[in-house]
Design a protein around this motif. Structure first.
Motif, PDB file in Angstrom:
ATOM      1  N   SER A  90       0.847  -1.191   0.000  1.00 22.41           N
ATOM      2  CA  SER A  90       0.000   0.000   0.000  1.00 22.41           C
ATOM      3  C   SER A  90       0.884   1.242   0.000  1.00 22.41           C
ATOM      4  O   SER A  90       1.984   1.242   0.554  1.00 22.41           O
ATOM      5  CB  SER A  90      -0.864   0.008   1.271  1.00 22.41           C
ATOM      6  OG  SER A  90      -1.470   1.278   1.440  1.00 22.41           O
ATOM      7  N   PRO A 107      -5.566  -4.613   4.725  1.00 18.92           N
ATOM      8  CA  PRO A 107      -6.106  -4.894   6.060  1.00 18.92           C
ATOM      9  C   PRO A 107      -7.491  -4.255   6.178  1.00 18.92           C
ATOM     10  O   PRO A 107      -7.701  -3.135   5.720  1.00 18.92           O
ATOM     11  CB  PRO A 107      -5.122  -4.199   7.006  1.00 18.92           C
ATOM     12  CG  PRO A 107      -3.958  -3.775   6.164  1.00 18.92           C
ATOM     13  CD  PRO A 107      -4.439  -3.677   4.762  1.00 18.92           C
ATOM     14  N   MET A 129     -11.185  -4.249   8.976  1.00 21.22           N
ATOM     15  CA  MET A 129     -11.680  -4.715  10.280  1.00 21.22           C
ATOM     16  C   MET A 129     -12.266  -6.113  10.092  1.00 21.22           C
ATOM     17  O   MET A 129     -12.879  -6.406   9.050  1.00 21.22           O
ATOM     18  CB  MET A 129     -12.756  -3.764  10.798  1.00 21.22           C
ATOM     19  CG  MET A 129     -12.293  -2.342  11.098  1.00 21.22           C
ATOM     20  SD  MET A 129     -10.685  -2.204  11.873  1.00 21.22           S
ATOM     21  CE  MET A 129     -11.043  -2.972  13.474  1.00 21.22           C
TER      22      MET A 129
HETATM   23  N1  F42 Z   1     -10.139   0.472   5.067  1.00 24.06           N
HETATM   24  C1  F42 Z   1     -11.492   0.306   4.857  1.00 24.06           C
HETATM   25  O1  F42 Z   1     -12.006   0.792   3.848  1.00 24.06           O
HETATM   26  N2  F42 Z   1     -12.269  -0.399   5.759  1.00 24.06           N
HETATM   27  C2  F42 Z   1     -11.749  -0.948   6.889  1.00 24.06           C
HETATM   28  O2  F42 Z   1     -12.463  -1.603   7.658  1.00 24.06           O
HETATM   29  C3  F42 Z   1     -10.322  -0.768   7.138  1.00 24.06           C
HETATM   30  C4  F42 Z   1      -9.686  -1.286   8.286  1.00 24.06           C
HETATM   31  C5  F42 Z   1      -8.288  -1.183   8.428  1.00 24.06           C
HETATM   32  C6  F42 Z   1      -7.608  -1.770   9.532  1.00 24.06           C
HETATM   33  C7  F42 Z   1      -6.224  -1.708   9.639  1.00 24.06           C
HETATM   34  C8  F42 Z   1      -5.478  -1.052   8.637  1.00 24.06           C
HETATM   35  O3  F42 Z   1      -4.136  -1.003   8.710  1.00 24.06           O
HETATM   36  C9  F42 Z   1      -6.127  -0.436   7.540  1.00 24.06           C
HETATM   37  C10 F42 Z   1      -7.532  -0.494   7.431  1.00 24.06           C
HETATM   38  N3  F42 Z   1      -8.187   0.073   6.348  1.00 24.06           N
HETATM   39  C11 F42 Z   1      -9.553  -0.057   6.171  1.00 24.06           C
HETATM   40  C12 F42 Z   1      -7.434   0.787   5.280  1.00 24.06           C
HETATM   41  C13 F42 Z   1      -7.305  -0.123   4.045  1.00 24.06           C
HETATM   42  O4  F42 Z   1      -6.351  -1.146   4.335  1.00 24.06           O
HETATM   43  C14 F42 Z   1      -6.842   0.670   2.815  1.00 24.06           C
HETATM   44  O5  F42 Z   1      -5.566   1.210   3.033  1.00 24.06           O
HETATM   45  C15 F42 Z   1      -7.763   1.810   2.506  1.00 24.06           C
HETATM   46  O6  F42 Z   1      -9.107   1.318   2.480  1.00 24.06           O
HETATM   47  C16 F42 Z   1      -7.440   2.405   1.163  1.00 24.06           C
HETATM   48  O7  F42 Z   1      -7.466   1.372   0.209  1.00 24.06           O
HETATM   49  P1  F42 Z   1      -6.827   1.594  -1.256  1.00 24.06           P
HETATM   50  O8  F42 Z   1      -6.942   0.282  -1.972  1.00 24.06           O
HETATM   51  O9  F42 Z   1      -7.406   2.805  -1.877  1.00 24.06           O
HETATM   52  O10 F42 Z   1      -5.261   1.780  -0.890  1.00 24.06           O
HETATM   53  C17 F42 Z   1      -4.484   2.856  -1.419  1.00 24.06           C
HETATM   54  C18 F42 Z   1      -3.871   3.603  -0.290  1.00 24.06           C
HETATM   55  C19 F42 Z   1      -3.417   2.210  -2.300  1.00 24.06           C
HETATM   56  O11 F42 Z   1      -2.805   1.234  -1.909  1.00 24.06           O
HETATM   57  N4  F42 Z   1      -3.281   2.767  -3.486  1.00 24.06           N
HETATM   58  C20 F42 Z   1      -2.326   2.243  -4.454  1.00 24.06           C
HETATM   59  C21 F42 Z   1      -1.581   3.394  -5.081  1.00 24.06           C
HETATM   60  O12 F42 Z   1      -0.513   3.101  -5.655  1.00 24.06           O
HETATM   61  O13 F42 Z   1      -2.119   4.521  -5.025  1.00 24.06           O
HETATM   62  C22 F42 Z   1      -3.058   1.512  -5.578  1.00 24.06           C
HETATM   63  C23 F42 Z   1      -3.748   0.338  -5.033  1.00 24.06           C
HETATM   64  C24 F42 Z   1      -4.462  -0.459  -6.102  1.00 24.06           C
HETATM   65  O14 F42 Z   1      -5.159  -1.393  -5.770  1.00 24.06           O
HETATM   66  N5  F42 Z   1      -4.306  -0.103  -7.422  1.00 24.06           N
HETATM   67  C25 F42 Z   1      -5.010  -0.827  -8.477  1.00 24.06           C
HETATM   68  C26 F42 Z   1      -4.081  -1.755  -9.246  1.00 24.06           C
HETATM   69  O15 F42 Z   1      -4.432  -2.141 -10.377  1.00 24.06           O
HETATM   70  O16 F42 Z   1      -3.016  -2.115  -8.711  1.00 24.06           O
HETATM   71  C27 F42 Z   1      -5.641   0.194  -9.414  1.00 24.06           C
HETATM   72  C28 F42 Z   1      -6.669   0.974  -8.646  1.00 24.06           C
HETATM   73  C29 F42 Z   1      -7.298   2.074  -9.510  1.00 24.06           C
HETATM   74  O17 F42 Z   1      -8.545   2.095  -9.554  1.00 24.06           O
HETATM   75  O18 F42 Z   1      -6.532   2.857 -10.099  1.00 24.06           O
END
Ligand code: F42
Length: 145
Positions: free
Chosen positions: A7, A54, A56
């Protein structure tokens, strides 16, 4: 085989590192809340990268309820779109890892039941929903027979 890409949120990547690196014996809660966390391994829909998210731990029998809250942010988290594109995930719950299939909960009666379970497990979910006009998606992960 695509590789794992951590992440971009440092504290999240660190929790995954500790949780997975310890084989599910450390880093098991949301900071010092004592509330349990699971790790959802999913595939980036754009990059194909392995992502570990991660969330909940909200259990409904042998199913897990996944709440795409992202703290009430105006947009759905990226992992929501990954799961929509490829519903086949692995969920690590402490030392156990399960193959699961995810579907978004769209039926209002089912959603109401599962939302109540989620808010009971993690009350801030209600605060997050109150602070955004996007409807926070609920997905349910069911064991792959
Ligand atoms: N997030 C929740 O939404 N709900 C929860 O219950 C929750 C609990 C939790 C507990 C502990 C903990 O450490 C984190 C927790 N989080 C919870 C946060 C969760 O783990 C995520 O960090 C958060 O929800 C954001 O998710 P995200 O997938 O948007 O992550 C971002 C920060 C990320 O990693 N972005 C990457 C980046 O490079 O910007 C891309 C990630 C990705 O999946 N990219 C896709 C790919 O193809 O690889 C493309 C996505 C696209 O649409 O462009």
């Amino acid at each position: 085989m695509s590789e794992y890409v951590p992440s971009t949120r440092q504290w999240v990547a660190e929790q995954v590192e500790l949780y997975e690196g310890s084989g599910g014996t450390a880093g098991l809660t949301l900071r010092d809340t004592g509330l349990p966390v699971i790790i959802v391994t999913n595939r980036g829909w754009k990059t194909g990268a392995i992502r570990k998210t991660p969330l909940m731990r909200v259990a409904d029998g042998s199913n897990y309820i996944l709440v795409a809250s992202q703290g009430g942010a105006p947009k759905h988290p990226h992992w929501y779109y990954n799961l929509k594109a490829d519903p086949n995930v692995e969920i690590r719950d402490k030392t156990e890892v399960f193959a699961m299939r995810v579907r978004e909960v769209v039926d209002s009666v089912e959603r109401e039941r599962l939302w109540a379970i989620a808010v009971k497990a993690f009350p801030p979910y209600q605060d997050y929903q109150n602070k955004t006009d996007r409807t926070i998606p609920i997905l349910i992960a069911e064991p792959v027979a």
